[in-house]
Design a protein around this motif. Structure first.
Motif, PDB file in Angstrom:
ATOM      1  N   ARG A 260      45.681  44.184 -92.029  1.00 55.68           N
ATOM      2  CA  ARG A 260      45.783  44.856 -90.724  1.00 55.68           C
ATOM      3  C   ARG A 260      44.576  44.529 -89.850  1.00 55.68           C
ATOM      4  NH1 ARG A 260      48.057  50.568 -93.245  1.00 55.68           N
ATOM      5  NH2 ARG A 260      50.246  49.911 -93.361  1.00 55.68           N
ATOM      6  N   GLN A 261      43.418  44.473 -90.463  1.00 56.83           N
ATOM      7  CA  GLN A 261      42.216  44.100 -89.716  1.00 56.83           C
ATOM      8  C   GLN A 261      42.321  42.661 -89.219  1.00 56.83           C
ATOM      9  OE1 GLN A 261      39.065  44.822 -92.500  1.00 56.83           O
ATOM     10  NE2 GLN A 261      38.965  47.014 -92.079  1.00 56.83           N
ATOM     11  N   ALA A 262      42.859  41.779 -90.065  1.00 55.70           N
ATOM     12  CA  ALA A 262      42.985  40.373 -89.684  1.00 55.70           C
ATOM     13  C   ALA A 262      43.914  40.221 -88.491  1.00 55.70           C
ATOM     14  CB  ALA A 262      43.508  39.556 -90.871  1.00 55.70           C
ATOM     15  N   ALA A 263      45.000  40.980 -88.484  1.00 56.10           N
ATOM     16  CA  ALA A 263      45.923  40.925 -87.352  1.00 56.10           C
ATOM     17  C   ALA A 263      45.224  41.363 -86.073  1.00 56.10           C
ATOM     18  CB  ALA A 263      47.143  41.802 -87.625  1.00 56.10           C
ATOM     19  N   TYR A 264      44.362  42.362 -86.180  1.00 57.40           N
ATOM     20  CA  TYR A 264      43.615  42.832 -85.017  1.00 57.40           C
ATOM     21  C   TYR A 264      42.652  41.759 -84.523  1.00 57.40           C
ATOM     22  CZ  TYR A 264      39.907  45.083 -82.387  1.00 57.40           C
ATOM     23  OH  TYR A 264      38.965  45.392 -81.432  1.00 57.40           O
ATOM     24  N   TYR A 265      41.915  41.156 -85.442  1.00 59.94           N
ATOM     25  CA  TYR A 265      40.935  40.140 -85.035  1.00 59.94           C
ATOM     26  C   TYR A 265      41.623  38.934 -84.405  1.00 59.94           C
ATOM     27  CZ  TYR A 265      37.119  42.608 -87.300  1.00 59.94           C
ATOM     28  OH  TYR A 265      36.180  43.542 -87.639  1.00 59.94           O
ATOM     29  N   SER A 266      42.846  38.643 -84.840  1.00 61.11           N
ATOM     30  CA  SER A 266      43.581  37.553 -84.218  1.00 61.11           C
ATOM     31  C   SER A 266      43.866  37.863 -82.757  1.00 61.11           C
ATOM     32  CB  SER A 266      44.900  37.313 -84.961  1.00 61.11           C
ATOM     33  OG  SER A 266      45.684  36.360 -84.286  1.00 61.11           O
ATOM     34  N   SER A 267      44.235  39.088 -82.475  1.00 54.05           N
ATOM     35  CA  SER A 267      44.561  39.450 -81.097  1.00 54.05           C
ATOM     36  C   SER A 267      43.333  39.444 -80.202  1.00 54.05           C
ATOM     37  CB  SER A 267      45.210  40.835 -81.053  1.00 54.05           C
ATOM     38  OG  SER A 267      44.284  41.834 -81.459  1.00 54.05           O
ATOM     39  N   GLN A 268      42.152  39.553 -80.797  1.00 51.37           N
ATOM     40  CA  GLN A 268      40.919  39.607 -80.021  1.00 51.37           C
ATOM     41  C   GLN A 268      40.133  38.302 -80.049  1.00 51.37           C
ATOM     42  OE1 GLN A 268      40.055  42.465 -78.288  1.00 51.37           O
ATOM     43  NE2 GLN A 268      42.071  43.163 -78.913  1.00 51.37           N
ATOM     44  N   GLN A 269      40.657  37.283 -80.765  1.00 52.62           N
ATOM     45  CA  GLN A 269      39.826  36.120 -81.079  1.00 52.62           C
ATOM     46  C   GLN A 269      39.313  35.373 -79.861  1.00 52.62           C
ATOM     47  OE1 GLN A 269      40.336  32.577 -81.189  1.00 52.62           O
ATOM     48  NE2 GLN A 269      42.224  32.539 -80.008  1.00 52.62           N
ATOM     49  N   ALA A 270      40.087  35.346 -78.774  1.00 54.93           N
ATOM     50  CA  ALA A 270      39.649  34.551 -77.621  1.00 54.93           C
ATOM     51  C   ALA A 270      38.454  35.168 -76.918  1.00 54.93           C
ATOM     52  CB  ALA A 270      40.807  34.387 -76.628  1.00 54.93           C
ATOM     53  N   ARG A 271      38.244  36.484 -77.107  1.00 49.79           N
ATOM     54  CA  ARG A 271      37.198  37.175 -76.348  1.00 49.79           C
ATOM     55  C   ARG A 271      36.029  37.630 -77.210  1.00 49.79           C
ATOM     56  NH1 ARG A 271      41.975  39.412 -74.661  1.00 49.79           N
ATOM     57  NH2 ARG A 271      41.585  41.349 -75.765  1.00 49.79           N
ATOM     58  N   HIS A 272      36.243  37.697 -78.529  1.00 48.03           N
ATOM     59  CA  HIS A 272      35.200  38.275 -79.369  1.00 48.03           C
ATOM     60  C   HIS A 272      34.770  37.293 -80.463  1.00 48.03           C
ATOM     61  CE1 HIS A 272      36.960  41.752 -77.304  1.00 48.03           C
ATOM     62  NE2 HIS A 272      35.819  42.381 -77.554  1.00 48.03           N
ATOM     63  N   GLN A 273      34.739  37.788 -81.711  1.00 47.07           N
ATOM     64  CA  GLN A 273      34.194  36.994 -82.803  1.00 47.07           C
ATOM     65  C   GLN A 273      35.124  35.819 -83.152  1.00 47.07           C
ATOM     66  OE1 GLN A 273      33.832  40.081 -85.697  1.00 47.07           O
ATOM     67  NE2 GLN A 273      32.045  41.015 -84.723  1.00 47.07           N
ATOM     68  N   PRO A 274      34.541  34.712 -83.621  1.00 47.78           N
ATOM     69  CA  PRO A 274      35.353  33.525 -83.910  1.00 47.78           C
ATOM     70  C   PRO A 274      36.305  33.731 -85.076  1.00 47.78           C
ATOM     71  CG  PRO A 274      33.094  33.228 -84.664  1.00 47.78           C
ATOM     72  CD  PRO A 274      33.108  34.493 -83.863  1.00 47.78           C
ATOM     73  N   VAL A 275      37.430  33.050 -84.989  1.00 46.01           N
ATOM     74  CA  VAL A 275      38.489  33.174 -85.989  1.00 46.01           C
ATOM     75  C   VAL A 275      38.897  31.785 -86.468  1.00 46.01           C
ATOM     76  CG1 VAL A 275      40.930  33.762 -86.319  1.00 46.01           C
ATOM     77  CG2 VAL A 275      39.409  35.370 -85.157  1.00 46.01           C
ATOM     78  N   THR A 276      39.115  31.674 -87.775  1.00 38.80           N
ATOM     79  CA  THR A 276      39.750  30.495 -88.348  1.00 38.80           C
ATOM     80  C   THR A 276      41.104  30.930 -88.897  1.00 38.80           C
ATOM     81  OG1 THR A 276      37.686  29.391 -88.942  1.00 38.80           O
ATOM     82  CG2 THR A 276      39.649  28.750 -90.160  1.00 38.80           C
ATOM     83  N   TYR A 277      42.151  30.260 -88.466  1.00 41.63           N
ATOM     84  CA  TYR A 277      43.482  30.577 -88.953  1.00 41.63           C
ATOM     85  C   TYR A 277      43.769  29.752 -90.205  1.00 41.63           C
ATOM     86  CZ  TYR A 277      44.171  32.928 -84.515  1.00 41.63           C
ATOM     87  OH  TYR A 277      44.048  33.768 -83.454  1.00 41.63           O
ATOM     88  N   VAL A 278      44.177  30.431 -91.269  1.00 37.52           N
ATOM     89  CA  VAL A 278      44.510  29.766 -92.524  1.00 37.52           C
ATOM     90  C   VAL A 278      46.027  29.653 -92.571  1.00 37.52           C
ATOM     91  CG1 VAL A 278      44.231  29.761 -95.024  1.00 37.52           C
ATOM     92  CG2 VAL A 278      42.461  30.776 -93.568  1.00 37.52           C
ATOM     93  N   LEU A 279      46.509  28.413 -92.505  1.00 37.75           N
ATOM     94  CA  LEU A 279      47.922  28.146 -92.261  1.00 37.75           C
ATOM     95  C   LEU A 279      48.555  27.376 -93.411  1.00 37.75           C
ATOM     96  CD1 LEU A 279      50.181  28.336 -90.042  1.00 37.75           C
ATOM     97  CD2 LEU A 279      49.404  26.077 -89.285  1.00 37.75           C
ATOM     98  N   GLY A 280      49.628  27.926 -93.964  1.00 38.17           N
ATOM     99  CA  GLY A 280      50.379  27.242 -95.001  1.00 38.17           C
ATOM    100  C   GLY A 280      51.396  26.293 -94.414  1.00 38.17           C
ATOM    101  N   ASN A 281      52.203  25.674 -95.268  1.00 42.28           N
ATOM    102  CA  ASN A 281      53.125  24.642 -94.810  1.00 42.28           C
ATOM    103  C   ASN A 281      54.376  25.227 -94.152  1.00 42.28           C
ATOM    104  OD1 ASN A 281      55.264  25.041 -96.809  1.00 42.28           O
ATOM    105  ND2 ASN A 281      53.817  24.216 -98.303  1.00 42.28           N
TER     106      ASN A 281
END
Length: 476
Positions: free
Chosen positions: A16-37
């Motif tokens: 749930r926290q990760a989903a929140y940080y994704s929504s804020q990533q452009a304006r706040h702390q940096p995010v790396t998205y971990v993406l499967g196939n």
């Protein structure tokens, strides 16, 4: 001695926290998205979650802070009811892993919407917040369970779903990769983390090994001694042990599913064995008397195998699907391309024929299935489509494989014939008997083959390179 937890955040709370940080990533702390196939299978989804959780948890207090956010690679499916219908084995694994955390939701759809992000969700976040990064700030992506971004309709490589007019200019920066498939030579070895190793049953096993080798997931619990007399000592220890147990159970789900509960001798590697041993030790630290590994595995596999009954034929074909675009060097220096797609299905060809006929409310005939398969292939611009089935019959508990290959473009007939010549021996192919499928001719196309695959040790990891090499080498 009291303790200080390094990572006592529960798995669901973290998601749930990760989903929140994704929504804020452009304006706040940096995010790396971990993406499967793009298959978005259990191993792919769980690999992304495990890496994200441990990488984020062990960076608590670091500067600058960075959050790792797992993304399910489904460009057209939002998290919620539809995700739960298409991937019930993931829901089952996640809920079983976290059932003692007090974070259970009666409504699976609400549980998913609050905790899980898909590519479709990420695209919608960008659209709603109008936070599309500029060319100087690419989206950072860490790839797990694959090692090459696909070629999009624009001709460039990227993430499916971001190649439209709205999202077509979003740059992608691949910062790392952990995978157990053939190296496509796309990810440079000088990225922060590079691990591509074939011969391993589950990508999650490699993720666990890499996290351990880098000191991010230790053999000791996520608890550190600091001083005596801390009033929340016992609560902190229990919370930390439970959090690690949840993560370990989820990781174990992917490995067991990919190795048939560690019984598939042709798939299980030493990397898998070491990972399972490590994960079980983490589960045992939590001292859960109700934990039963075999029962855990059976519930997940039953959810996976029964889920296809609720899907359409097109959804069954696309549920575990991968494709590749390869170059074919031709005469006069002209490079041609071929697109090959392979569907993996947990039911036999005869079941697919019955299902397609029922959908069309017609007498059972291969015609309806081949019509559906042709439409599936044409919608993806495939030159060659293959269907690999893998299923177990009872009561003898016998594992079987079948292989269907359809070359829709007769310009690739040489490659088709070369594959047939090579695969008969390499895969132990025999004509499928007991069915009229093999003599099906209503397509007016003789470039269809359906075999029983006697060498059941060969999965898509082995069949795909053989098919791709045959189709591209034929015109050299």
């Amino acid at each position: 001695m009291a303790t200080k937890s390094r990572a006592s955040t529960g798995l669901v709370q973290y998601l749930r926290q990760a989903a929140y940080y994704s929504s804020q990533q452009a304006r706040h702390q940096p995010v790396t998205y971990v993406l499967g196939n793009p298959s978005a299978d259990l191993d792919s989804i769980i690999s992304a979650i495990i890496y994200s959780y441990i990488a984020t948890s062990t960076r608590q207090g670091c500067l600058p802070p960075r959050h790792y956010v797992p993304i399910i690679n489904l460009p057209d499916v939002r998290s919620g009811n539809e995700l739960g219908r298409l991937r019930p084995e993931f829901i089952t694994a996640l809920k079983l892993a976290t059932k003692d955390s007090g974070n259970q939701e009666a409504d699976d759809a609400a549980f998913l919407k609050q905790s899980i992000l898909t590519v479709a969700d990420l695209k919608e976040q960008i659209r709603q917040t109008n936070s599309q990064p500029d060319s100087a700030k690419p989206i950072e992506v860490f790839m797990v369970d694959w090692n090459a971004l696909p070629v999009l309709s624009s001709g460039r490589r990227g993430i499916e779903g971001f190649d439209d007019d709205t999202h077509g200019d979003i740059p992608i920066a691949v910062t790392g990769c952990i995978d157990h498939h053939y190296d496509e030579k796309f990810v440079p070895p000088d990225v922060t983390t590079w691990c591509i190793q074939t011969g391993v049953g589950s990508c999650t096993s490699l993720v666990v090994r890499e996290l351990r080798s880098r000191g991010l997931w230790r053999d000791t619990p996520f608890v550190e001694a600091v001083h005596e007399g801390h009033p929340q000592l016992e609560s902190s220890i229990i919370s930390s042990l439970r959090a690690e147990s949840e993560v370990a159970k989820l990781a174990l789900a992917a490995i067991l599913a990919d190795t048939t509960n560690m019984t598939a001798k042709d798939k299980v590697s030493e990397v898998d064995r070491l990972a399972v041993s490590f994960l079980k030790s983490k589960i045992n630290q939590a001292q859960d008397p109700s934990w039963n590994c075999d029962k855990f595995y059976e519930e997940i596999i039953n959810a996976k195998n029964s889920s296809v009954d609720k899907l359409t034929t097109d959804e069954v074909l696309g549920r575990d699907y991968k494709d590749w675009i390869d170059d074919i060097p031709a005469t006069r220096g002209i490079v041609k391309k071929i697109k090959i797609g392979i569907c993996s299905v947990v039911k036999p060809i005869s079941w697919l024929i019955s299902k397609a006929s029922q959908e069309h409310q017609s007498p059972e005939s291969p015609q309806q299935f081949f019509d559906s398969l042709r439409a599936f292939a044409q919608s993806r611009n495939l030159d060659v489509v293959a269907v690999m089935t893998a299923y177990t019959t009872q009561p003898e508990n016998q594992f079987h494989r079948e292989l269907l290959v359809w070359c829709l473009d007769k310009g690739h007939s040489q490659g088709f014939e070369l594959f047939e010549a090579l695969a008969i021996d390499k895969l132990g192919l025999q004509n499928l008997s007991g069915s009229n499928i093999q003599t099906f001719s209503n397509t007016n196309d003789d470039m269809i083959r359906i075999w029983r695959q006697t060498d059941v040790s060969k999965s898509r990891k082995q069949v795909a390179p053989l098919l791709r090499n045959a189709m591209t080498e034929s015109l050299l």
